[in-house]
Structure formats: structure tokens, C-alpha cells
Scaffold this motif. Sequence first.
Motif, PDB file in Angstrom:
ATOM      1  N   VAL A 184       1.037  -1.247   0.077  1.00 10.04           N
ATOM      2  CA  VAL A 184      -0.152   0.043  -0.069  1.00 10.04           C
ATOM      3  C   VAL A 184       0.805   1.342  -0.052  1.00 10.04           C
ATOM      4  CG1 VAL A 184      -1.851   1.315   1.150  1.00 10.04           C
ATOM      5  CG2 VAL A 184      -1.869  -1.368   1.087  1.00 10.04           C
ATOM      6  N   TRP A 185       0.926   1.900  -0.999  1.00 13.81           N
ATOM      7  CA  TRP A 185       1.737   3.128  -1.311  1.00 13.81           C
ATOM      8  C   TRP A 185       0.800   4.397  -0.743  1.00 13.81           C
ATOM      9  CZ3 TRP A 185       6.900   3.276  -3.306  1.00 13.81           C
ATOM     10  CH2 TRP A 185       7.152   1.918  -3.537  1.00 13.81           C
ATOM     11  N   GLY A 186       1.813   5.385  -0.133  1.00 15.98           N
ATOM     12  CA  GLY A 186       1.288   6.600   0.452  1.00 15.98           C
ATOM     13  C   GLY A 186       1.631   7.873  -0.276  1.00 15.98           C
ATOM     14  N   THR A 187       1.138   8.684  -0.814  1.00 14.83           N
ATOM     15  CA  THR A 187       1.432  10.066  -1.202  1.00 14.83           C
ATOM     16  C   THR A 187       1.548  11.227  -0.285  1.00 14.83           C
ATOM     17  OG1 THR A 187       0.647   9.373  -3.540  1.00 14.83           O
ATOM     18  CG2 THR A 187       1.122  11.747  -2.983  1.00 14.83           C
ATOM     19  N   PHE A 188       2.690  11.839   0.007  1.00 18.48           N
ATOM     20  CA  PHE A 188       2.670  13.022   0.899  1.00 18.48           C
ATOM     21  C   PHE A 188       3.582  14.187   0.508  1.00 18.48           C
ATOM     22  CE2 PHE A 188       6.352  10.144   1.745  1.00 18.48           C
ATOM     23  CZ  PHE A 188       7.275  10.766   1.973  1.00 18.48           C
ATOM     24  N   GLY A 189       3.441  15.114   0.866  1.00 16.33           N
ATOM     25  CA  GLY A 189       4.382  16.507   0.621  1.00 16.33           C
ATOM     26  C   GLY A 189       5.321  16.900   1.749  1.00 16.33           C
ATOM     27  N   ALA A 190       5.863  17.899   1.505  1.00 22.56           N
ATOM     28  CA  ALA A 190       6.721  18.484   2.556  1.00 22.56           C
ATOM     29  C   ALA A 190       5.846  19.024   3.738  1.00 22.56           C
ATOM     30  CB  ALA A 190       7.461  19.743   1.967  1.00 22.56           C
ATOM     31  N   ALA A 191       6.090  18.590   4.944  1.00 20.13           N
ATOM     32  CA  ALA A 191       5.198  18.841   5.973  1.00 20.13           C
ATOM     33  C   ALA A 191       3.775  18.650   5.789  1.00 20.13           C
ATOM     34  CB  ALA A 191       5.304  20.546   6.329  1.00 20.13           C
ATOM     35  N   VAL A 192       3.504  17.862   5.059  1.00 17.69           N
ATOM     36  CA  VAL A 192       2.049  17.408   4.758  1.00 17.69           C
ATOM     37  C   VAL A 192       2.106  15.949   4.884  1.00 17.69           C
ATOM     38  CG1 VAL A 192       0.058  17.348   3.097  1.00 17.69           C
ATOM     39  CG2 VAL A 192       1.325  19.288   3.041  1.00 17.69           C
ATOM     40  N   PRO A 193       1.008  15.330   5.799  1.00 13.55           N
ATOM     41  CA  PRO A 193       0.848  13.885   6.137  1.00 13.55           C
ATOM     42  C   PRO A 193       0.166  13.152   4.705  1.00 13.55           C
ATOM     43  CG  PRO A 193      -0.329  14.963   7.754  1.00 13.55           C
ATOM     44  CD  PRO A 193       0.426  16.187   6.729  1.00 13.55           C
ATOM     45  N   VAL A 194       0.461  11.821   4.848  1.00 13.87           N
ATOM     46  CA  VAL A 194       0.260  11.137   3.824  1.00 13.87           C
ATOM     47  C   VAL A 194      -1.556  11.424   3.401  1.00 13.87           C
ATOM     48  CG1 VAL A 194      -0.426   8.757   3.035  1.00 13.87           C
ATOM     49  CG2 VAL A 194       1.761   9.234   4.254  1.00 13.87           C
ATOM     50  N   TRP A 195      -1.754  11.887   2.209  1.00 16.82           N
ATOM     51  CA  TRP A 195      -3.137  12.046   1.917  1.00 16.82           C
ATOM     52  C   TRP A 195      -3.800  11.181   1.047  1.00 16.82           C
ATOM     53  CZ3 TRP A 195       0.606  15.253  -0.368  1.00 16.82           C
ATOM     54  CH2 TRP A 195       0.835  15.441  -1.971  1.00 16.82           C
ATOM     55  N   ARG A 196      -3.007  10.394   0.245  1.00 19.01           N
ATOM     56  CA  ARG A 196      -3.951   9.113  -0.573  1.00 19.01           C
ATOM     57  C   ARG A 196      -2.934   7.896  -0.530  1.00 19.01           C
ATOM     58  NH1 ARG A 196      -3.194  10.718  -7.072  1.00 19.01           N
ATOM     59  NH2 ARG A 196      -1.054  10.593  -6.327  1.00 19.01           N
ATOM     60  N   VAL A 197      -3.688   6.900  -0.491  1.00 17.97           N
ATOM     61  CA  VAL A 197      -3.003   5.350  -0.520  1.00 17.97           C
ATOM     62  C   VAL A 197      -3.450   4.731  -1.980  1.00 17.97           C
ATOM     63  CG1 VAL A 197      -2.764   5.416   1.818  1.00 17.97           C
ATOM     64  CG2 VAL A 197      -4.906   4.765   0.762  1.00 17.97           C
ATOM     65  N   ARG A 198      -2.581   3.888  -2.297  1.00 19.05           N
ATOM     66  CA  ARG A 198      -2.960   2.806  -3.404  1.00 19.05           C
ATOM     67  C   ARG A 198      -2.427   1.693  -3.481  1.00 19.05           C
ATOM     68  NH1 ARG A 198      -1.811   5.773  -8.850  1.00 19.05           N
ATOM     69  NH2 ARG A 198      -1.372   7.654  -7.711  1.00 19.05           N
ATOM     70  N   VAL A 199      -2.897   0.465  -3.948  1.00 18.97           N
ATOM     71  CA  VAL A 199      -2.176  -0.672  -3.790  1.00 18.97           C
ATOM     72  C   VAL A 199      -1.459  -0.988  -5.161  1.00 18.97           C
ATOM     73  CG1 VAL A 199      -2.598  -3.296  -3.732  1.00 18.97           C
ATOM     74  CG2 VAL A 199      -3.872  -1.552  -2.348  1.00 18.97           C
ATOM     75  N   ALA A 200      -0.262  -1.136  -5.040  1.00 15.39           N
ATOM     76  CA  ALA A 200       0.585  -1.431  -6.410  1.00 15.39           C
ATOM     77  C   ALA A 200       1.759  -2.179  -5.861  1.00 15.39           C
ATOM     78  CB  ALA A 200       1.173   0.054  -6.841  1.00 15.39           C
ATOM     79  N   PRO A 201       2.309  -3.013  -6.880  1.00 16.42           N
ATOM     80  CA  PRO A 201       3.684  -3.935  -6.575  1.00 16.42           C
ATOM     81  C   PRO A 201       4.722  -3.188  -6.278  1.00 16.42           C
ATOM     82  CG  PRO A 201       2.995  -3.492  -9.002  1.00 16.42           C
ATOM     83  CD  PRO A 201       1.893  -2.839  -8.545  1.00 16.42           C
ATOM     84  N   PRO A 202       5.635  -3.676  -5.947  1.00 16.51           N
ATOM     85  CA  PRO A 202       7.047  -3.023  -5.356  1.00 16.51           C
ATOM     86  C   PRO A 202       7.684  -2.470  -6.764  1.00 16.51           C
ATOM     87  CG  PRO A 202       6.969  -5.247  -4.756  1.00 16.51           C
ATOM     88  CD  PRO A 202       5.818  -5.351  -5.529  1.00 16.51           C
ATOM     89  N   CYS A 203       8.477  -1.385  -6.717  1.00 13.81           N
ATOM     90  CA  CYS A 203       9.196  -0.912  -7.796  1.00 13.81           C
ATOM     91  C   CYS A 203      10.139  -1.832  -8.450  1.00 13.81           C
ATOM     92  CB  CYS A 203      10.002   0.146  -7.458  1.00 13.81           C
ATOM     93  SG  CYS A 203       8.926   1.907  -7.226  1.00 13.81           S
ATOM     94  N   PRO A 204      10.238  -2.073  -9.823  1.00 16.23           N
ATOM     95  CA  PRO A 204      11.159  -3.243 -10.635  1.00 16.23           C
ATOM     96  C   PRO A 204      12.702  -2.808  -9.676  1.00 16.23           C
ATOM     97  CG  PRO A 204       9.516  -1.930 -12.092  1.00 16.23           C
ATOM     98  CD  PRO A 204       9.462  -1.218 -10.905  1.00 16.23           C
ATOM     99  N   HIS A 205      13.170  -4.099  -9.778  1.00 12.58           N
ATOM    100  CA  HIS A 205      14.519  -4.150  -9.471  1.00 12.58           C
ATOM    101  C   HIS A 205      15.776  -3.237 -10.281  1.00 12.58           C
ATOM    102  CE1 HIS A 205      15.258  -6.666 -12.783  1.00 12.58           C
ATOM    103  NE2 HIS A 205      16.429  -6.715 -12.491  1.00 12.58           N
TER     104      HIS A 205
END
Length: 231
Positions: A184-205
Amino acid sequence: MIVVSLGGDAHRAVLLGRARVGTPEDAAAWLRGEALRLAVRLDPGPRTRWAAPGLVHPVRGPGPDAPTAMRAWAECPEQVRGVRALLAQGHPYTRRFQDPGGSWYELTAAPAENAGDPMNQPSPDVPRCEATGQVTQIVAELAMDVTRTAGAQPRSRIRCALAPHLTYEHQGIVRELSGGGGHVWGTFGAAVPVWRVRVAPPCPHWAGAAPCGLYDDHPGACVPARTSEPA
């Protein structure tokens, strides 16, 4: 052929654009278009359509001027013909444009077998963005509810899993999923808590030198996962 644009300074380099093209002519055209694209964004001209008449006007300062140099390079037919000829002979081409304060912009084209293509070669030493973000209670609950796949408990704080990047959005792993279910990946910004999540695979090696294609609006290049440190 692989064509790439980079920007940076004495401390780091950031990928600005990357593509695979078919011929030396296509590569030269891509580099020319990229030079003009960067020049316009760095230094809009007086005829810029979004600016009111008279709002933008030329100002000449001391030192190198990357946008002006990129425009001059892109608008010189002899330069473009020289790039095509060099690439047709199987040689790589690189041109760097300096800007004040030590910053620079670079255009590169090379045959795919000589380009160090990150699609096929792991990049274990890619620097990592240092941003961290807070996972609030409501986001932790969302990370539990967004998928039925079993996994670990959500983290309370996450670290950006990208290489240094230009966008304001950071990405980090809020929750590890079991059995190859990804994260479950989370999106956040500078001094801003996580505001969005999404399910995705790990980044490729192999990620690290280009946006990894994890999803369509991915904001930057991934850093290969390391099991010894939290993402």
C-alpha cells in the motif's frame, strides 16, 4: 536508441525526460524538441501566450545562460545535422548547457546497447530522496481497508522511496502486503501527512534512472528496494 535529458548541479542529477526512439533522425529531433521545451519552461520568451503583452521582456545577466544556449543549439541546422551524422556512425552524443550557480542541463543520445539502459541493468547506488511523511490514524485505517490482502500493520512514518525528484509529491510504503501482494503506497508532501493511498507492486529492481512505470502519474524514479531499511 535511448535519448535522455537531465538537470542538476554539483550535488545531484535529476532525470527530466527519457525515451526510446528508432533512428538517428528521430533521436536528433527528440533532443531538439527537448531543448526547446526546457528553454521555454526555464525562460519564457516575450511572445509567451499565457503572459500579457509587455509582462515578459529580455534581461541579460552575467554568466552562462542555459535557456538561451539551448534555443541557439536547437535552432542551428548545422548542429542538428552534426548530431544525426554522429549517431548514424554509432557514436553517442552528449551536450551540456551551464547555468549560473553551477546548475546545468544535459541532452544525451546513444545506441541502446551503449546507453547503460536502466531497463536492463540494476542501479544499486541510486541516491534516495530524504523526505519522510506521517501516516495519520485515518490514513492507517484506509490502508487496512483498501485491500483484502493480508499484510503487516501500517507504519506510522514512511520514507520516500524515490530518487531525488522535482515534483512536490513523495511516495512511500505505508503497508507491506503478504504473498507477493505488493504494497500500500502513500503519497505525501513537505510537512503534509499522507493524503492518498493505493495498492501497487514493488518498484522493479532495475529502477532508479527513469520513471519506473509503476503507475501512470508516478512522479519520479524509484530506488531499488533494500530489505535492510524501511521504505
